[in-house]
Motif scaffolding. Structure first.
Motif, PDB file in Angstrom:
ATOM      1  N   UNK A   3       0.833  -1.200   0.000  1.00 47.84           N
ATOM      2  CA  UNK A   3       0.000   0.000   0.000  1.00 47.84           C
ATOM      3  C   UNK A   3       0.869   1.252   0.000  1.00 47.84           C
ATOM      4  N   UNK A   4       1.940   1.245   0.768  1.00 44.27           N
ATOM      5  CA  UNK A   4       2.846   2.397   0.804  1.00 44.27           C
ATOM      6  C   UNK A   4       3.472   2.631  -0.567  1.00 44.27           C
ATOM      7  N   UNK A   5       3.862   1.560  -1.247  1.00 42.22           N
ATOM      8  CA  UNK A   5       4.404   1.683  -2.604  1.00 42.22           C
ATOM      9  C   UNK A   5       3.370   2.273  -3.562  1.00 42.22           C
ATOM     10  N   UNK A   6       2.154   1.748  -3.485  1.00 44.84           N
ATOM     11  CA  UNK A   6       1.088   2.223  -4.373  1.00 44.84           C
ATOM     12  C   UNK A   6       0.737   3.672  -4.076  1.00 44.84           C
ATOM     13  N   UNK A   7       0.655   4.035  -2.793  1.00 52.08           N
ATOM     14  CA  UNK A   7       0.337   5.421  -2.436  1.00 52.08           C
ATOM     15  C   UNK A   7       1.410   6.381  -2.940  1.00 52.08           C
ATOM     16  N   UNK A   8       2.672   5.995  -2.798  1.00 51.42           N
ATOM     17  CA  UNK A   8       3.767   6.837  -3.296  1.00 51.42           C
ATOM     18  C   UNK A   8       3.686   6.983  -4.815  1.00 51.42           C
ATOM     19  N   UNK A  87      -1.185   6.171 -17.442  1.00 50.95           N
ATOM     20  CA  UNK A  87      -0.038   6.204 -16.521  1.00 50.95           C
ATOM     21  C   UNK A  87      -0.294   5.507 -15.192  1.00 50.95           C
ATOM     22  N   UNK A  88      -1.504   5.610 -14.662  1.00 47.73           N
ATOM     23  CA  UNK A  88      -1.803   4.957 -13.386  1.00 47.73           C
ATOM     24  C   UNK A  88      -1.793   3.440 -13.555  1.00 47.73           C
ATOM     25  N   UNK A  89      -2.405   2.942 -14.611  1.00 50.97           N
ATOM     26  CA  UNK A  89      -2.402   1.497 -14.843  1.00 50.97           C
ATOM     27  C   UNK A  89      -0.988   0.990 -15.126  1.00 50.97           C
ATOM     28  N   UNK A  93       1.112  -1.840 -12.931  1.00 52.59           N
ATOM     29  CA  UNK A  93       1.798  -2.996 -13.529  1.00 52.59           C
ATOM     30  C   UNK A  93       3.266  -3.010 -13.147  1.00 52.59           C
ATOM     31  N   UNK A  94       3.902  -1.857 -13.159  1.00 50.11           N
ATOM     32  CA  UNK A  94       5.319  -1.758 -12.812  1.00 50.11           C
ATOM     33  C   UNK A  94       5.566  -2.203 -11.371  1.00 50.11           C
ATOM     34  N   UNK A  95       4.715  -1.768 -10.463  1.00 49.94           N
ATOM     35  CA  UNK A  95       4.850  -2.188  -9.062  1.00 49.94           C
ATOM     36  C   UNK A  95       4.707  -3.703  -8.968  1.00 49.94           C
ATOM     37  N   UNK A  96       3.686  -4.245  -9.631  1.00 50.63           N
ATOM     38  CA  UNK A  96       3.472  -5.694  -9.601  1.00 50.63           C
ATOM     39  C   UNK A  96       4.693  -6.438 -10.139  1.00 50.63           C
ATOM     40  N   UNK A 100       7.252  -8.787  -7.671  1.00 48.46           N
ATOM     41  CA  UNK A 100       7.236 -10.231  -7.937  1.00 48.46           C
ATOM     42  C   UNK A 100       8.429 -10.668  -8.785  1.00 48.46           C
ATOM     43  N   UNK A 101       9.372  -9.785  -9.008  1.00 51.45           N
ATOM     44  CA  UNK A 101      10.504 -10.080  -9.888  1.00 51.45           C
ATOM     45  C   UNK A 101      11.331 -11.279  -9.429  1.00 51.45           C
ATOM     46  N   UNK A 102      11.429 -11.488  -8.126  1.00 53.94           N
ATOM     47  CA  UNK A 102      12.237 -12.598  -7.615  1.00 53.94           C
ATOM     48  C   UNK A 102      11.472 -13.914  -7.517  1.00 53.94           C
ATOM     49  N   UNK A 103      10.215 -13.912  -7.920  1.00 57.71           N
ATOM     50  CA  UNK A 103       9.426 -15.142  -7.888  1.00 57.71           C
ATOM     51  C   UNK A 103       9.610 -15.915  -9.184  1.00 57.71           C
ATOM     52  N   UNK A 104       9.594 -17.226  -9.066  1.00 59.04           N
ATOM     53  CA  UNK A 104       9.592 -18.049 -10.271  1.00 59.04           C
ATOM     54  C   UNK A 104       8.183 -17.981 -10.871  1.00 59.04           C
ATOM     55  N   UNK A 105       8.040 -18.461 -12.078  1.00 55.21           N
ATOM     56  CA  UNK A 105       6.717 -18.472 -12.710  1.00 55.21           C
ATOM     57  C   UNK A 105       5.749 -19.325 -11.889  1.00 55.21           C
TER      58      UNK A 105
END
Length: 138
Positions: A3-8, A87-89, A93-96, A100-105
């Motif tokens: 939430x803090x990431x999204x709010x920023x 830009x918001x969408x 997507x960028x946050x997501x 999750x970058x360190x997760x495997x598929x």
């Protein structure tokens, strides 16, 4: 933390906490009444009205009386409100992607499946009648 990431991220687009959710409803159903937006967001109508006041002042939306029922007010996006959609969408997507970058598929798929189950359970709880004698969450 999410939430803090999204709010920023939303503040970088001039949005205050939660305004992106109101915009998302209007991007799907422009011209909704505050009560309709409140129901979609699971918040109270006064919460939407207060948020809409601020967003009207910021030039993101306008209020107009309903054509058929003059008692009803509808919320309409301005060009500035519509312009925030891409830009918001993209920011979401960028946050997501980053978190999750360190997760495997396989891990990512398991996470999405688990979150879908959590969403379904929470939606069910929200749709159940509230018993005034007991807590809705046990």
């Amino acid at each position: 933390m999410l939430r803090a990431l999204a709010d920023a991220a939303m503040r970088r687009h001039g949005l205050h906490v939660g305004q992106n959710y109101l915009l998302a409803v209007l991007w799907e159903r422009d011209g909704s009444a505050p009560g309709e937006v409140a129901a979609a967001l699971n918040v109270t109508t006064p919460t939407v009205v207060k948020m809409a006041d601020r967003m009207t002042t910021a030039g993101l939306l306008t209020r107009r009386r309903d054509d058929r029922d003059n008692r009803l007010v509808r919320l309409w996006l301005t060009d500035a409100g519509r312009a925030l959609q891409k830009p918001v969408e993209a920011e979401r997507r960028l946050i997501e992607e980053k978190v999750t970058a360190d997760l495997t598929e396989t891990e990512r798929e398991a996470l999405l499946n688990a979150l879908a189950k959590v969403h379904k359970a929470a939606s069910k709880l929200l749709s159940e009648p509230v018993d005034s004698g007991d807590s809705a969450i046990t």
